[in-house]
Design a protein around this motif. Structure first.
Motif, PDB file in Angstrom:
ATOM      1  N   MET A 101      41.004  47.521  22.629  1.00 28.91           N
ATOM      2  CA  MET A 101      40.006  48.314  23.360  1.00 28.91           C
ATOM      3  C   MET A 101      38.605  47.774  23.075  1.00 28.91           C
ATOM      4  O   MET A 101      37.797  47.593  23.993  1.00 28.91           O
ATOM      5  CB  MET A 101      40.082  49.784  22.963  1.00 28.91           C
ATOM      6  N   ALA A 102      38.330  47.523  21.820  1.00 33.48           N
ATOM      7  CA  ALA A 102      37.019  46.994  21.441  1.00 33.48           C
ATOM      8  C   ALA A 102      36.784  45.631  22.089  1.00 33.48           C
ATOM      9  O   ALA A 102      35.687  45.341  22.576  1.00 33.48           O
ATOM     10  CB  ALA A 102      36.911  46.899  19.917  1.00 33.48           C
ATOM     11  N   SER A 103      37.811  44.810  22.124  1.00 29.46           N
ATOM     12  CA  SER A 103      37.695  43.489  22.742  1.00 29.46           C
ATOM     13  C   SER A 103      37.382  43.610  24.228  1.00 29.46           C
ATOM     14  O   SER A 103      36.541  42.878  24.760  1.00 29.46           O
ATOM     15  CB  SER A 103      38.990  42.706  22.522  1.00 29.46           C
ATOM     16  N   THR A 104      38.044  44.538  24.911  1.00 24.82           N
ATOM     17  CA  THR A 104      37.777  44.760  26.330  1.00 24.82           C
ATOM     18  C   THR A 104      36.309  45.106  26.544  1.00 24.82           C
ATOM     19  O   THR A 104      35.648  44.540  27.418  1.00 24.82           O
ATOM     20  CB  THR A 104      38.677  45.891  26.885  1.00 24.82           C
ATOM     21  N   LEU A 126      39.126  56.088  20.899  1.00 19.75           N
ATOM     22  CA  LEU A 126      38.907  55.420  19.610  1.00 19.75           C
ATOM     23  C   LEU A 126      38.687  56.446  18.497  1.00 19.75           C
ATOM     24  O   LEU A 126      39.211  56.302  17.396  1.00 19.75           O
ATOM     25  CB  LEU A 126      37.734  54.442  19.702  1.00 19.75           C
ATOM     26  N   ALA A 127      37.921  57.499  18.793  1.00 23.74           N
ATOM     27  CA  ALA A 127      37.686  58.548  17.797  1.00 23.74           C
ATOM     28  C   ALA A 127      38.993  59.251  17.453  1.00 23.74           C
ATOM     29  O   ALA A 127      39.292  59.503  16.283  1.00 23.74           O
ATOM     30  CB  ALA A 127      36.647  59.544  18.303  1.00 23.74           C
ATOM     31  N   LYS A 128      39.797  59.559  18.462  1.00 24.65           N
ATOM     32  CA  LYS A 128      41.094  60.201  18.226  1.00 24.65           C
ATOM     33  C   LYS A 128      42.029  59.305  17.419  1.00 24.65           C
ATOM     34  O   LYS A 128      42.883  59.798  16.691  1.00 24.65           O
ATOM     35  CB  LYS A 128      41.762  60.567  19.549  1.00 24.65           C
ATOM     36  N   ALA A 129      41.863  57.982  17.568  1.00 24.54           N
ATOM     37  CA  ALA A 129      42.689  57.033  16.819  1.00 24.54           C
ATOM     38  C   ALA A 129      42.207  56.876  15.379  1.00 24.54           C
ATOM     39  O   ALA A 129      42.773  56.104  14.605  1.00 24.54           O
ATOM     40  CB  ALA A 129      42.696  55.667  17.518  1.00 24.54           C
TER      41      ALA A 129
END
Length: 175
Positions: A101-104, A126-129
């Motif tokens: 996700m960060a890479s995207t 991302l926060a939920k992860a």
């Protein structure tokens, strides 16, 4: 001795476009005129950049991390599909979902703008992860104010659950 890092671009592979799937978290939007221009660019110049994917071994598919619109051109342009024999150039990265996700986001932000709604969804995911605010800011290139705005847009109270809030010193003076 440490193994030397080799960038994925040096290992581009040709993947049948039918084995490539879009991810569910890409906030990048391209307007129709730019999509036509992208199709023309690929027609005139060929694919000059590979799509970036993560290999889903259990499904024998490649999930896009970057290059959704280049992929979409292959799927929708008969002339390009025919010329390229249905093969999409792909660089494969091997990272967990948060890193993908960060890479995207990094790939997209280096090029242009994002949909606020979709960006807030990614921040929420991302926060939920379990990714910290610092991790999110460092990995997708945003400052505290932008992160706060995206959390506010998402409207999810749990994104603020671990934060302390206090009234400003002058809040009474405002009334």
């Amino acid at each position: 001795m440490e193994k030397a890092f080799v960038s994925p671009v040096y290992q581009v592979i040709a993947v049948p476009v039918e084995k490539v799937v879009a991810n569910t978290y890409n906030p990048n939007i391209v307007a129709p005129p730019e999509m036509k221009l992208l199709e023309l660019s690929i027609w005139e110049d060929g694919y000059t950049m590979p799509c970036v994917c993560y290999y889903l071994k259990d499904r024998d598919q490649y999930e896009l991390v970057d290059g959704y619109h280049r992929y979409l051109v292959m799927k929708t342009s008969e002339r390009i599909y025919r010329r390229e024999k249905g093969l999409l150039p792909v660089s494969v990265i091997n990272k967990d979902i948060s890193e993908r996700m960060a890479s995207t986001i990094r790939h997209n932000r280096a090029r242009g703008t994002h949909s606020v709604e979709l960006m807030s969804h990614i921040v929420s995911e991302l926060a939920k992860a379990g990714m910290s605010d610092a991790w999110i800011m460092n990995h997708i290139g945003m400052d505290k104010d932008e992160l706060l705005r995206l959390k506010q847009v998402s409207g999810l109270a749990e994104l603020f659950a671990d934060k302390e809030f206090s009234k400003s010193e002058t809040w009474m003076e405002d009334y």
